[in-house]
Design a protein around this motif. Structure first.
Motif, PDB file in Angstrom:
ATOM      1  N   GLN A 197     -85.013  55.729 -19.542  1.00 24.11           N
ATOM      2  CA  GLN A 197     -83.685  56.185 -19.143  1.00 24.11           C
ATOM      3  C   GLN A 197     -83.645  56.346 -17.629  1.00 24.11           C
ATOM      4  O   GLN A 197     -84.378  57.166 -17.075  1.00 24.11           O
ATOM      5  CB  GLN A 197     -83.346  57.524 -19.802  1.00 24.11           C
ATOM      6  N   PRO A 198     -82.808  55.572 -16.932  1.00 23.79           N
ATOM      7  CA  PRO A 198     -82.653  55.802 -15.492  1.00 23.79           C
ATOM      8  C   PRO A 198     -82.102  57.200 -15.240  1.00 23.79           C
ATOM      9  O   PRO A 198     -81.293  57.713 -16.018  1.00 23.79           O
ATOM     10  CB  PRO A 198     -81.647  54.730 -15.062  1.00 23.79           C
ATOM     11  N   GLY A 199     -82.520  57.805 -14.144  1.00 29.74           N
ATOM     12  CA  GLY A 199     -82.062  59.151 -13.821  1.00 29.74           C
ATOM     13  C   GLY A 199     -80.680  59.202 -13.209  1.00 29.74           C
ATOM     14  O   GLY A 199     -80.103  60.284 -13.067  1.00 29.74           O
ATOM     15  N   SER A 200     -80.138  58.047 -12.835  1.00 29.48           N
ATOM     16  CA  SER A 200     -78.775  57.985 -12.302  1.00 29.48           C
ATOM     17  C   SER A 200     -78.159  56.658 -12.711  1.00 29.48           C
ATOM     18  O   SER A 200     -78.829  55.622 -12.708  1.00 29.48           O
ATOM     19  CB  SER A 200     -78.761  58.153 -10.782  1.00 29.48           C
ATOM     20  N   VAL A 201     -76.877  56.705 -13.058  1.00 25.86           N
ATOM     21  CA  VAL A 201     -76.209  55.535 -13.622  1.00 25.86           C
ATOM     22  C   VAL A 201     -74.859  55.339 -12.940  1.00 25.86           C
ATOM     23  O   VAL A 201     -74.002  56.230 -12.956  1.00 25.86           O
ATOM     24  CB  VAL A 201     -76.006  55.696 -15.143  1.00 25.86           C
ATOM     25  N   GLY A 202     -74.687  54.177 -12.332  1.00 28.02           N
ATOM     26  CA  GLY A 202     -73.411  53.857 -11.721  1.00 28.02           C
ATOM     27  C   GLY A 202     -72.421  53.347 -12.751  1.00 28.02           C
ATOM     28  O   GLY A 202     -72.807  52.849 -13.817  1.00 28.02           O
ATOM     29  N   ASP A 203     -71.136  53.458 -12.433  1.00 24.13           N
ATOM     30  CA  ASP A 203     -70.132  52.907 -13.342  1.00 24.13           C
ATOM     31  C   ASP A 203     -70.113  51.387 -13.210  1.00 24.13           C
ATOM     32  O   ASP A 203     -70.881  50.798 -12.443  1.00 24.13           O
ATOM     33  CB  ASP A 203     -68.760  53.529 -13.094  1.00 24.13           C
ATOM     34  N   ALA A 204     -69.247  50.734 -13.966  1.00 22.15           N
ATOM     35  CA  ALA A 204     -69.246  49.271 -14.033  1.00 22.15           C
ATOM     36  C   ALA A 204     -69.031  48.614 -12.676  1.00 22.15           C
ATOM     37  O   ALA A 204     -69.452  47.473 -12.458  1.00 22.15           O
ATOM     38  CB  ALA A 204     -68.172  48.802 -15.013  1.00 22.15           C
ATOM     39  N   ASP A 205     -68.394  49.309 -11.738  1.00 30.56           N
ATOM     40  CA  ASP A 205     -68.085  48.732 -10.434  1.00 30.56           C
ATOM     41  C   ASP A 205     -69.105  49.088  -9.357  1.00 30.56           C
ATOM     42  O   ASP A 205     -68.979  48.624  -8.218  1.00 30.56           O
ATOM     43  CB  ASP A 205     -66.703  49.208  -9.960  1.00 30.56           C
ATOM     44  N   TYR A 206     -70.098  49.903  -9.702  1.00 36.61           N
ATOM     45  CA  TYR A 206     -70.982  50.381  -8.636  1.00 36.61           C
ATOM     46  C   TYR A 206     -71.987  49.333  -8.180  1.00 36.61           C
ATOM     47  O   TYR A 206     -72.726  48.749  -8.966  1.00 36.61           O
ATOM     48  CB  TYR A 206     -71.745  51.637  -9.048  1.00 36.61           C
ATOM     49  N   SER A 207     -72.000  49.126  -6.884  1.00 35.14           N
ATOM     50  CA  SER A 207     -73.033  48.387  -6.163  1.00 35.14           C
ATOM     51  C   SER A 207     -73.314  49.189  -4.904  1.00 35.14           C
ATOM     52  O   SER A 207     -72.398  49.801  -4.344  1.00 35.14           O
ATOM     53  CB  SER A 207     -72.545  46.985  -5.791  1.00 35.14           C
ATOM     54  N   PRO A 208     -74.549  49.207  -4.424  1.00 35.32           N
ATOM     55  CA  PRO A 208     -74.824  49.932  -3.178  1.00 35.32           C
ATOM     56  C   PRO A 208     -74.229  49.247  -1.952  1.00 35.32           C
ATOM     57  O   PRO A 208     -74.147  49.856  -0.885  1.00 35.32           O
ATOM     58  CB  PRO A 208     -76.350  49.943  -3.110  1.00 35.32           C
ATOM     59  N   LEU A 209     -73.808  47.997  -2.100  1.00 32.06           N
ATOM     60  CA  LEU A 209     -73.273  47.240  -0.970  1.00 32.06           C
ATOM     61  C   LEU A 209     -71.791  47.530  -0.777  1.00 32.06           C
ATOM     62  O   LEU A 209     -71.038  47.657  -1.745  1.00 32.06           O
ATOM     63  CB  LEU A 209     -73.481  45.745  -1.188  1.00 32.06           C
ATOM     64  N   ALA A 210     -71.392  47.605   0.490  1.00 36.99           N
ATOM     65  CA  ALA A 210     -69.991  47.881   0.804  1.00 36.99           C
ATOM     66  C   ALA A 210     -69.559  47.069   2.016  1.00 36.99           C
ATOM     67  O   ALA A 210     -70.319  46.919   2.975  1.00 36.99           O
ATOM     68  CB  ALA A 210     -69.781  49.369   1.066  1.00 36.99           C
ATOM     69  N   MET A 211     -68.351  46.539   1.949  1.00 37.22           N
ATOM     70  CA  MET A 211     -67.754  45.825   3.077  1.00 37.22           C
ATOM     71  C   MET A 211     -67.011  46.839   3.934  1.00 37.22           C
ATOM     72  O   MET A 211     -66.008  47.417   3.512  1.00 37.22           O
ATOM     73  CB  MET A 211     -66.791  44.752   2.569  1.00 37.22           C
ATOM     74  N   ILE A 212     -67.536  47.079   5.137  1.00 34.72           N
ATOM     75  CA  ILE A 212     -66.956  48.063   6.049  1.00 34.72           C
ATOM     76  C   ILE A 212     -66.742  47.395   7.400  1.00 34.72           C
ATOM     77  O   ILE A 212     -67.694  46.901   8.009  1.00 34.72           O
ATOM     78  CB  ILE A 212     -67.876  49.291   6.217  1.00 34.72           C
ATOM     79  N   GLY A 213     -65.512  47.336   7.860  1.00 35.93           N
ATOM     80  CA  GLY A 213     -65.230  46.736   9.155  1.00 35.93           C
ATOM     81  C   GLY A 213     -65.575  45.262   9.230  1.00 35.93           C
ATOM     82  O   GLY A 213     -65.961  44.767  10.294  1.00 35.93           O
ATOM     83  N   GLY A 214     -65.458  44.569   8.111  1.00 35.81           N
ATOM     84  CA  GLY A 214     -65.717  43.135   8.096  1.00 35.81           C
ATOM     85  C   GLY A 214     -67.168  42.748   7.943  1.00 35.81           C
ATOM     86  O   GLY A 214     -67.503  41.559   7.990  1.00 35.81           O
ATOM     87  N   HIS A 215     -68.056  43.718   7.756  1.00 34.22           N
ATOM     88  CA  HIS A 215     -69.477  43.429   7.567  1.00 34.22           C
ATOM     89  C   HIS A 215     -69.993  44.130   6.315  1.00 34.22           C
ATOM     90  O   HIS A 215     -69.467  45.168   5.900  1.00 34.22           O
ATOM     91  CB  HIS A 215     -70.294  43.881   8.782  1.00 34.22           C
ATOM     92  N   VAL A 216     -71.038  43.547   5.730  1.00 33.04           N
ATOM     93  CA  VAL A 216     -71.648  44.119   4.537  1.00 33.04           C
ATOM     94  C   VAL A 216     -72.735  45.106   4.948  1.00 33.04           C
ATOM     95  O   VAL A 216     -73.609  44.779   5.762  1.00 33.04           O
ATOM     96  CB  VAL A 216     -72.251  43.023   3.636  1.00 33.04           C
ATOM     97  N   TYR A 217     -72.676  46.303   4.381  1.00 34.69           N
ATOM     98  CA  TYR A 217     -73.686  47.330   4.617  1.00 34.69           C
ATOM     99  C   TYR A 217     -74.341  47.712   3.295  1.00 34.69           C
ATOM    100  O   TYR A 217     -73.677  47.771   2.255  1.00 34.69           O
ATOM    101  CB  TYR A 217     -73.060  48.582   5.251  1.00 34.69           C
TER     102      TYR A 217
END
Length: 423
Positions: A197-217
């Motif tokens: 069992q993972p200790g933390s679970v993201g919802d269906a849309d969760y990815s650690p990557l985010a587009m901020i200011g035109g760049h991927v972080y």
């Protein structure tokens, strides 16, 4: 070549006996929280034996003075202090303060918000913006530009809220309330685990990557929806893992920092430390002590260094050597079986990292190998520390995929930003 997608095989092996969480033993720690083993007992030529080796001393390079007629203080500085690409220790993720002996990294803690209003506590580790990577001291990865497919990258924007500029994420919640647990399978092969069992679970849309200011972080979430005052109780440690990521050693919104446990491994023969934060499926998430991030599933695997690839390969062994003498660490120890026996981390082999290669990505396409019965019986099994060493053993038939199947991508992605190298 189309990825082999061993995910169904690995998942079916693990899920065949997967049960509930009651009474499950905790997963083996992938991130060391240790002090160096004490050295004692003069042997020959000034060599001292390490007693009670730790996760760090297990991979730490030996002093150059061993066997020499002069002490270590006579040796010059490491070549990496002159040129980062040369041999020697080098911290790659410079945004944080590294405690190499304890295997910990203290990073800036950022406060953001979900579009629906919840507070998001996150870190920054990588970006495809080369100039800002250098400015912030985080890793540059051009490959992240190609992760923006499907749910692979969330969208975010800077907004002015109550007079303060805040990064607002359009989607992606993480539930930190599950209890992290991994129950080893029956001997003689504890992998796959019988329950996990993972200790933390993201919802269906969760990815650690985010587009901020035109760049991927790469912006992994380490706490979600919890007030700063509550988290400030963990400034000195003793974090509540129902509220924070399992890699958190301490978290302190008051000081805007978070300290995280790191994982030991290798890249092209060099021992390294990296941070494991997410995985695309529950099995590697539980094994790594990471968050399940379903959004990563949309990122293509099996294409490694081809054009428009977002991933790099990580190589893991199922049945490497395990500790077999009480109080001693087997010098060839490695693999999932060993980790599930409580020997230490699996000592995975990473592909390219900055300063060593040009194809680094924190998104690792997990390739799993298993030593054949013939290789084990002939004592060919050894600790592998480099990609091409690993692939050479596959080529010669000593390593196969799990269960003797074809070797290749499992279909799993693990998000593991590189932190430092020892050599």
């Amino acid at each position: 070549m189309k990825p082999l997608n061993l995910a169904p095989l690995l998942m079916s092996l693990a899920l065949a006996a997967c049960g509930g969480g009651g009474g499950d033993s905790p997963a083996p720690s992938a991130g060391p929280d240790v002090s160096p083993g004490a050295a004692s007992g003069d042997l020959t030529s000034g060599v001292t034996a390490i007693q009670n080796p730790t996760a760090i001393t297990e991979i730490q390079p030996a002093p150059a003075s061993i066997g020499a007629d002069v002490p270590a203080t006579y040796f010059g500085t490491a070549p990496s202090t002159v040129q980062k690409e040369l041999v020697g220790p080098y911290q790659l993720l410079k945004a944080g303060t590294l405690d190499e002996e304890k295997g910990r990294l203290t990073l800036p803690l950022y406060k953001g918000r979900l579009a629906s209003g919840e507070t998001v506590w996150y870190i920054l580790t990588d970006t495809d913006d080369e100039a800002n990577a250098a400015a912030l001291g985080i890793n540059f990865s051009s490959k992240l530009s190609y992760a923006a497919v499907g749910r692979g990258v969330r969208h975010a924007s800077q907004q002015l809220i109550d007079g303060e500029t805040v990064v607002v994420f359009e989607s992606g919640r993480v539930d930190f309330s599950p209890v992290h647990a991994v129950t080893p399978g029956a001997e003689p092969h504890p992998f796959p685990p019988s329950a996990f069992q993972p200790g933390s679970v993201g919802d269906a849309d969760y990815s650690p990557l985010a587009m901020i200011g035109g760049h991927v972080y790469n912006a992994p979430i380490v706490a979600f929806g919890t007030p700063a005052a509550t988290l400030d109780a963990f400034c000195n440690g003793n974090a509540d893992y129902h509220l924070v990521h399992d890699k958190v050693v301490s978290i302190c919104p008051r000081d805007r920092v978070v300290t995280l446990a790191l994982t030991t491994g290798f890249s092209f023969g060099r021992p390294v430390l990296y941070l494991s934060t997410e995985a695309s499926h529950a099995l590697p998430a539980a094994m790594e002590g990471a968050t399940l991030a379903p959004g990563l599933v949309d990122i293509k695997v099996g294409n490694d260094d081809t054009a428009f690839s977002a991933v790099e390969r990580l190589f893991a062994v199922v049945n490497g050597a395990s500790n077999d003498v009480a109080g001693e660490v087997h010098p060839q120890r490695q693999g999932f079986d060993s980790a599930l026996r409580g020997d230490g981390g699996p000592l995975n082999v990473l592909g390219g990292i900055p300063t060593v290669a040009t194809d680094y990505s924190p998104l690792w396409d997990l390739n799993v190998g298993e030593w054949t019965a013939s290789a084990v019986s002939h004592d060919y099994r050894a600790r592998l520390t480099g990609e091409f060493e690993f692939l050479g053993n596959v080529q010669r038939g000593f390593l196969t995929g799990p269960g003797g199947g074809p070797f290749g991508s499992t279909g799993f992605i693990v998000n593991c930003p590189i932190v430092s190298r020892f050599l």
